[in-house]
Design a protein around this motif. Structure first.
Motif, PDB file in Angstrom:
ATOM      1  N   LEU A  38     -17.078 -24.973 -19.847  1.00  0.00           N
ATOM      2  CA  LEU A  38     -16.880 -23.874 -20.392  1.00  0.00           C
ATOM      3  C   LEU A  38     -16.193 -22.845 -19.316  1.00  0.00           C
ATOM      4  O   LEU A  38     -16.627 -23.060 -18.242  1.00  0.00           O
ATOM      5  CB  LEU A  38     -18.016 -23.132 -21.175  1.00  0.00           C
ATOM      6  N   ASP A  39     -15.054 -22.280 -19.736  1.00  0.00           N
ATOM      7  CA  ASP A  39     -14.756 -20.899 -18.784  1.00  0.00           C
ATOM      8  C   ASP A  39     -15.657 -19.841 -18.743  1.00  0.00           C
ATOM      9  O   ASP A  39     -16.453 -19.606 -19.773  1.00  0.00           O
ATOM     10  CB  ASP A  39     -13.396 -20.579 -19.160  1.00  0.00           C
ATOM     11  N   ARG A  40     -15.845 -19.207 -17.675  1.00  0.00           N
ATOM     12  CA  ARG A  40     -16.855 -18.082 -17.568  1.00  0.00           C
ATOM     13  C   ARG A  40     -16.416 -16.931 -18.678  1.00  0.00           C
ATOM     14  O   ARG A  40     -17.308 -16.155 -19.245  1.00  0.00           O
ATOM     15  CB  ARG A  40     -16.855 -17.406 -16.268  1.00  0.00           C
ATOM     16  N   THR A  41     -15.052 -16.844 -19.084  1.00  0.00           N
ATOM     17  CA  THR A  41     -14.681 -15.935 -20.016  1.00  0.00           C
ATOM     18  C   THR A  41     -15.023 -16.294 -21.397  1.00  0.00           C
ATOM     19  O   THR A  41     -15.257 -15.476 -22.420  1.00  0.00           O
ATOM     20  CB  THR A  41     -13.138 -15.614 -20.055  1.00  0.00           C
ATOM     21  N   ASP A  42     -15.125 -17.711 -21.714  1.00  0.00           N
ATOM     22  CA  ASP A  42     -15.537 -18.190 -22.965  1.00  0.00           C
ATOM     23  C   ASP A  42     -17.048 -17.961 -23.077  1.00  0.00           C
ATOM     24  O   ASP A  42     -17.263 -17.665 -24.414  1.00  0.00           O
ATOM     25  CB  ASP A  42     -15.438 -19.745 -23.015  1.00  0.00           C
ATOM     26  N   THR A  43     -17.827 -17.745 -22.256  1.00  0.00           N
ATOM     27  CA  THR A  43     -19.210 -17.602 -22.632  1.00  0.00           C
ATOM     28  C   THR A  43     -19.649 -16.296 -22.580  1.00  0.00           C
ATOM     29  O   THR A  43     -20.780 -15.937 -23.132  1.00  0.00           O
ATOM     30  CB  THR A  43     -20.095 -18.027 -21.378  1.00  0.00           C
ATOM     31  N   THR A  48     -23.117 -27.154 -14.640  1.00  0.00           N
ATOM     32  CA  THR A  48     -22.147 -26.582 -15.437  1.00  0.00           C
ATOM     33  C   THR A  48     -22.413 -26.286 -16.810  1.00  0.00           C
ATOM     34  O   THR A  48     -22.983 -27.307 -17.436  1.00  0.00           O
ATOM     35  CB  THR A  48     -20.539 -27.525 -15.233  1.00  0.00           C
ATOM     36  N   THR A  89     -24.590 -18.857 -17.983  1.00  0.00           N
ATOM     37  CA  THR A  89     -23.840 -19.067 -17.042  1.00  0.00           C
ATOM     38  C   THR A  89     -23.508 -17.788 -16.232  1.00  0.00           C
ATOM     39  O   THR A  89     -22.800 -17.986 -15.309  1.00  0.00           O
ATOM     40  CB  THR A  89     -22.457 -19.719 -17.413  1.00  0.00           C
TER      41      THR A  89
END
Length: 189
Positions: free
Chosen positions: A168-173, A150, A188
């Protein structure tokens, strides 16, 4: 001229040997002489040694007048000193810079769990710090379990140096500059 060449060759070897044997003791003197970054005493000693050796070879095998012989030996010596400085001395000086950092600098960095974090337990996170990739002990910031692989962000550093992480959310990365700087295996996407 042969005597001058022998003195340069022998003197260069003697100073080189002295620098090798008593290098730590002479480091302050050498640093004091190294006022200009373009000149280094080690390169200068090497240049004098090469001047003596090249002069002896030219004297023995080339049929040159003294002035062109000295000029050719000096040109070879300058070239050798510059090559030594550019290829060896300057990179070694740059490698002496410290890559150390404080554990407190982990806060806000992103990474990936290499070992999952059980609820209330510990795992391992890989985080990129400068030119280094480090593996650190991690615990969940919320106390919940986080699976291995993760993507996480370091929320804070605990008193004992354990990194408290959150997934982390995928949108954060997608917009994180730190995430874009991570090697491909840590991203990610």
């Amino acid at each position: 001229m042969t005597t001058l060449y022998w003195y340069c060759l022998g003197g260069g070897f003697a100073v080189s040997l002295l620098l090798v044997l008593a290098g730590e003791a002479l480091e302050a003197v050498v640093d004091a002489l190294d006022a200009v970054d373009a000149f280094d005493p080690l390169s200068g000693v090497a240049g004098v040694t090469v001047f003596g050796g090249a002069g002896l070879l030219l004297d023995a095998y080339a049929d040159l007048a003294p002035v062109p012989e000295v000029a050719a030996a000096a040109a070879v010596a300058v070239l050798a000193a510059v090559v030594l400085h550019v290829a060896y001395v300057r990179p070694m000086k740059q490698s002496e810079n410290s890559t150390g950092f404080s554990v407190r600098e982990y806060a806000g960095k992103t990474g990936e769990l290499t070992t999952g974090v059980p609820a209330g337990g510990f795992g391992e996170v890989v985080v990129r710090m400068g030119a280094s990739t480090t593996f650190q002990t991690a615990a969940s910031f919320s106390g919940d379990a986080i699976a291995s692989g993760t993507a996480v962000v370091v929320v804070e550093v605990g008193r004992d140096g354990v990194l408290l992480v959150a997934p982390l959310d995928r949108t954060d990365t997608e917009t994180s500059p730190e995430q874009r700087a991570l090697p491909p295996r840590l991203q990610t996407r």
